[in-house]
Design a protein around this motif. Sequence first.
Motif, mmCIF file in Angstrom:
data_model
loop_
_atom_site.group_PDB
_atom_site.id
_atom_site.type_symbol
_atom_site.label_atom_id
_atom_site.label_comp_id
_atom_site.label_asym_id
_atom_site.label_seq_id
_atom_site.Cartn_x
_atom_site.Cartn_y
_atom_site.Cartn_z
ATOM 1 N N SER A 1 4.573 -5.598 -3.374
ATOM 2 C CA SER A 1 4.407 -7.050 -3.253
ATOM 3 C C SER A 1 4.085 -7.670 -4.604
ATOM 4 C CB SER A 1 3.285 -7.370 -2.267
ATOM 5 O OG SER A 1 3.679 -7.124 -0.941
ATOM 6 N N LEU A 2 4.534 -8.871 -4.799
ATOM 7 C CA LEU A 2 4.230 -9.749 -5.924
ATOM 8 C C LEU A 2 4.910 -9.345 -7.231
ATOM 9 C CD1 LEU A 2 0.452 -10.539 -5.293
ATOM 10 C CD2 LEU A 2 2.460 -11.836 -4.569
ATOM 11 N N TYR B 1 0.830 -5.428 0.345
ATOM 12 C CA TYR B 1 0.712 -6.786 0.895
ATOM 13 C C TYR B 1 -0.765 -7.089 1.142
ATOM 14 C CZ TYR B 1 1.547 -10.357 4.590
ATOM 15 O OH TYR B 1 1.564 -11.495 5.377
ATOM 16 N N GLN B 2 -1.268 -8.192 0.575
ATOM 17 C CA GLN B 2 -2.696 -8.469 0.542
ATOM 18 C C GLN B 2 -3.391 -8.414 1.911
ATOM 19 O OE1 GLN B 2 -4.188 -8.657 -2.376
ATOM 20 N NE2 GLN B 2 -6.228 -8.904 -1.545
ATOM 21 N N ARG C 1 5.665 -16.584 -8.182
ATOM 22 C CA ARG C 1 6.642 -15.910 -7.326
ATOM 23 C C ARG C 1 7.639 -16.954 -6.848
ATOM 24 N NH1 ARG C 1 5.069 -13.593 -1.541
ATOM 25 N NH2 ARG C 1 5.519 -15.766 -1.026
ATOM 26 N N SER D 1 -0.286 -1.892 -4.717
ATOM 27 C CA SER D 1 0.386 -3.196 -4.744
ATOM 28 C C SER D 1 0.734 -3.670 -3.345
ATOM 29 C CB SER D 1 1.657 -3.106 -5.595
ATOM 30 O OG SER D 1 2.537 -2.116 -5.077
ATOM 31 N N TRP E 1 11.132 -6.434 2.290
ATOM 32 C CA TRP E 1 11.931 -6.890 1.141
ATOM 33 C C TRP E 1 13.410 -6.609 1.387
ATOM 34 C CZ3 TRP E 1 15.219 -5.285 -2.757
ATOM 35 C CH2 TRP E 1 15.276 -6.072 -3.921
ATOM 36 N N ASP F 1 6.650 -0.420 4.717
ATOM 37 C CA ASP F 1 6.949 -1.843 4.924
ATOM 38 C C ASP F 1 8.283 -2.114 4.241
ATOM 39 O OD1 ASP F 1 7.204 -4.631 4.724
ATOM 40 O OD2 ASP F 1 5.037 -4.920 4.716
ATOM 41 N N GLU G 1 5.046 0.303 0.344
ATOM 42 C CA GLU G 1 6.047 -0.757 0.283
ATOM 43 C C GLU G 1 6.936 -0.433 -0.909
ATOM 44 O OE1 GLU G 1 4.906 -4.956 0.430
ATOM 45 O OE2 GLU G 1 2.880 -4.287 0.930
#
Length: 394
Positions: A159-160, A113-114, A368, A111, A187, A184, A155
């Motif tokens: 993310s998302l 960060y793209q 989001r 998941s 958040w 990371d 992370e």
Amino acid sequence: MPLHLDTRLAHCGRPAMNGDSGPVNVPVVRTSTVRFDSIEAMHAQVRKRAGGLPISTYGRQGTQTHRALEEAMCELEGGSRAFLTPSGLAAISLTLLALTAPGDHVLAIDSVYQPVRKLDAGHLARNGVRVDYFDPLTERIEDRLRPETRVVYVETPGSLLFEMYDLVPIVAACRERGISVVADNTWASGYLFNPLALGADISLIAGTKYVSGHSDLMLGVIVTRDAAHASRLATTYEALGLAVSPDDVYLALRGLRTMAVRMQQHAHNALAVARWLAQHPGVDRVYYPALESDPGHALWRRDFRGANGLLSVGFRGLAETQLFAIADALALFDIGASWGGYESLVLPATADKLAAHRGWHGTAGVLRLHIGLENTADLIADLAQAIAGAQAAR
């Protein structure tokens, strides 16, 4: 008695008194050339820098303004050395480039960060570094590590969809194998959670987000736990010639002073909106760790000191076009890719972007939302009319 984090945030990185007086804020020091009194003085500074001290012998290495923010970020994250980069992605790229070499292996959460996947496909793979992705919620990390694994990249939350991951077993598996753990922490931005305290080696933050708090600068921060990782980062940092404007650094330091009150208000507002959305008959699920019904809530309560303003929401029976229609119909939520500022934002996360998340089983994606500092009753009313419009159109 140890000072509360809020108190430390208000006082760290402040300028020293000059005699009997001094400014509250660090002055903005701009320069390209650093002057020296003599050749020996210059050589002495060069030796200190080579020895690992954050000292400038040239403008791109920073000034007193940069040192103040670096000191403050180390205080916030509980680290020993901080590096400032032009963006959060630059912090990620610098770290992975510094810690890997051809033939090495990186294991990252699925998941992630793209842009990390783009860095993998566009640069790391080309340089002979292999990156694999795994889901800590369904896989044992020990089964995915290889003899050539050098970095595990995480992370928490993800993310998302904001999946909560337990960093403790990840760190334990990596430590006994000499693998670096990079987290990371954008958040939480250091205020809500400290991965270094749980044994991670490096914490990354996009200072663009909550450190700034006003959507008016780009900044990345790398904080290291030990001197060995700091040394490797310093070498690559110097080679890439990275530099950050002292004006952006000053704004970030100013934003840091109010992060405690801003983050608390973002969390208060977001929880109110999340609870309303969770009760809405058209909502399938709200993704927000601070929500009592979230699968990661217990882990969030164990490791985190609070939450922020970021959540995602999935709807029942709405197609992707209706997700877009909700976003378009919102009056108080701007459409934008970033978050962490005072304003509310909306951004669709479509099914193709979520396909790499093994825990995702939907079809139309999610919205989001970044819940800003506006009145929550106004934000909820705005969401209600936008959702009702999309449902009526369906």
